[in-house]
Design a protein around this motif. Sequence first.
Motif, mmCIF file in Angstrom:
data_model
loop_
_atom_site.group_PDB
_atom_site.id
_atom_site.type_symbol
_atom_site.label_atom_id
_atom_site.label_comp_id
_atom_site.label_asym_id
_atom_site.label_seq_id
_atom_site.Cartn_x
_atom_site.Cartn_y
_atom_site.Cartn_z
ATOM 1 N N UNK A 177 0.793 -1.219 0.000
ATOM 2 C CA UNK A 177 0.000 0.000 0.000
ATOM 3 C C UNK A 177 0.823 1.264 0.000
ATOM 4 N N UNK A 178 2.170 1.134 0.064
ATOM 5 C CA UNK A 178 3.003 2.332 0.119
ATOM 6 C C UNK A 178 3.040 3.075 -1.200
ATOM 7 N N UNK A 179 2.718 2.386 -2.300
ATOM 8 C CA UNK A 179 2.784 3.057 -3.601
ATOM 9 C C UNK A 179 1.493 3.807 -3.922
ATOM 10 N N UNK A 180 0.509 3.755 -3.043
ATOM 11 C CA UNK A 180 -0.770 4.421 -3.264
ATOM 12 C C UNK A 180 -0.922 5.615 -2.331
ATOM 13 N N UNK A 181 -1.541 6.656 -2.873
ATOM 14 C CA UNK A 181 -1.896 7.841 -2.077
ATOM 15 C C UNK A 181 -3.416 7.817 -1.906
ATOM 16 N N UNK A 182 -3.882 7.425 -0.721
ATOM 17 C CA UNK A 182 -5.306 7.202 -0.466
ATOM 18 C C UNK A 182 -5.889 8.386 0.285
ATOM 19 N N UNK B 206 -10.582 7.707 -2.778
ATOM 20 C CA UNK B 206 -9.758 7.881 -3.977
ATOM 21 C C UNK B 206 -8.338 7.384 -3.677
ATOM 22 N N UNK B 207 -7.806 6.570 -4.567
ATOM 23 C CA UNK B 207 -6.430 6.045 -4.434
ATOM 24 C C UNK B 207 -5.670 6.354 -5.723
ATOM 25 N N UNK B 208 -4.547 7.007 -5.609
ATOM 26 C CA UNK B 208 -3.745 7.422 -6.771
ATOM 27 C C UNK B 208 -2.388 6.715 -6.736
ATOM 28 N N UNK B 209 -2.002 6.228 -7.894
ATOM 29 C CA UNK B 209 -0.657 5.634 -8.070
ATOM 30 C C UNK B 209 0.043 6.351 -9.222
ATOM 31 N N UNK B 210 1.217 5.894 -9.552
ATOM 32 C CA UNK B 210 1.950 6.543 -10.642
ATOM 33 C C UNK B 210 1.295 6.301 -11.993
ATOM 34 N N UNK B 211 0.552 5.211 -12.141
ATOM 35 C CA UNK B 211 -0.018 4.858 -13.445
ATOM 36 C C UNK B 211 -1.515 5.161 -13.531
ATOM 37 N N UNK B 212 -2.279 4.786 -12.479
ATOM 38 C CA UNK B 212 -3.735 4.923 -12.546
ATOM 39 C C UNK B 212 -4.275 5.539 -11.254
ATOM 40 N N UNK B 213 -5.527 6.008 -11.384
ATOM 41 C CA UNK B 213 -6.272 6.496 -10.215
ATOM 42 C C UNK B 213 -7.495 5.603 -10.030
#
Length: 417
Positions: A32-37, A57-64
Amino acid sequence: MAASCSLVCCAEENESDKAVIVRFSNGSVTTGEILDVAMYKNQDEKNPRKKSRRIVAAESERLSYVGQNFGEESLKCNNLCKYYVGVLNKETMQMEVHEAQLYNLHPVIPGEETAEPKASKDTTLTYKEQVESLIEVFGTNKQKKALSSRRLNQVGSDTLHQAVAEAAHTVINHKGLEALQQEVADTEDQGEKAHHLPACNPAADKPENVYLFDDLLSPMEFEALEEAGSKMASLTPQEMQKMRDDGGSLCVVKHLENLPSLGEARERASRCTFYLSMLLKLARQKNVFHKFGLEEGCPRSVQSKLLQKFTVETFSNGRVQNIVSSSMRAKLAAYSLALLLHMNSMTGDLTLLHRDLGITQARMIEIAKSMGLTLIRRTRGKDDKGRLRDTNQYASLVLPLVKHKVFMEQRKRKKML
């Protein structure tokens, strides 16, 4: 050997304290560290439907990814059951149990158009048509049946208006405008009578059968008033005088002073007098409490019937209250007058009655006229013994009933100076 742990239930939690469990519709996350929740809630805290709405809402480098707990995309399992999450404290070996809520996160691709609502707003539809379309989709079964019945019974407005106009023109030419106005006034008068008058039989062969005594005071209620009636009949002349001095009901005092000496007639008159005192006391109330009449010895069955028949239930300050409205006061006046007719050889004193009820004499006369009674007013002067005559106005029930003319008031407009 496996270590043991104990469960600890947390205190009552609010909606914002619930744990969040998310699942991804197109895969899984290894860390879960790669996600901004982030979680968002509705700002309308006063609306009970909107204050519990949340968006995750969860944001990663590739998708939201986005998920919510309301609408078509929310998980229905949140409404069917409850989920809990246990958090283990390795130092104390205690597991805290928290209530949780599930969210289904689906990816949001940049540049992709969001799906339009199925029922888009059509500006060409009228407000009524929009409401009907909403009922078709979201309405209950009862609303849908009512809508279907209304459409089946719908008639073209132009055809209906034309038919009504032709029928009205024919009736006016046949009867005349003045006769129709009088019929309308009579119909409205009869409609008003039906609300506050007791059951009436104008075709009765005897005056006492026009307004039946059992319709005013049922046999069961009459039997229940045995103890209260005997207590009323045992009042001394000093107690009656005290009632008169304290502003008691003059009709009640007058009948107590003229009670029959012995027998069933005395028991009947005393019970009717007590019931009349309850009617007159109720008419002077505005807000009626549930202990009304119990201190005077009124039976619970009679008290419940009075509140049910002569009061209106309203909701105020978080509780149900019984009030005596103007229409209920007119109903009390009509029932009191009908009871007086049975107690006094089909004659009632309107002057004393309107004072005890707290209404105007003109209103009392209107009620007596609506009951078809004959009005009697004795002329001023002295009788054969030199005493002043009673100038009170009386109403008497004489067959056939009198049909009084309905007064149609025509108010004149005030001229502007």
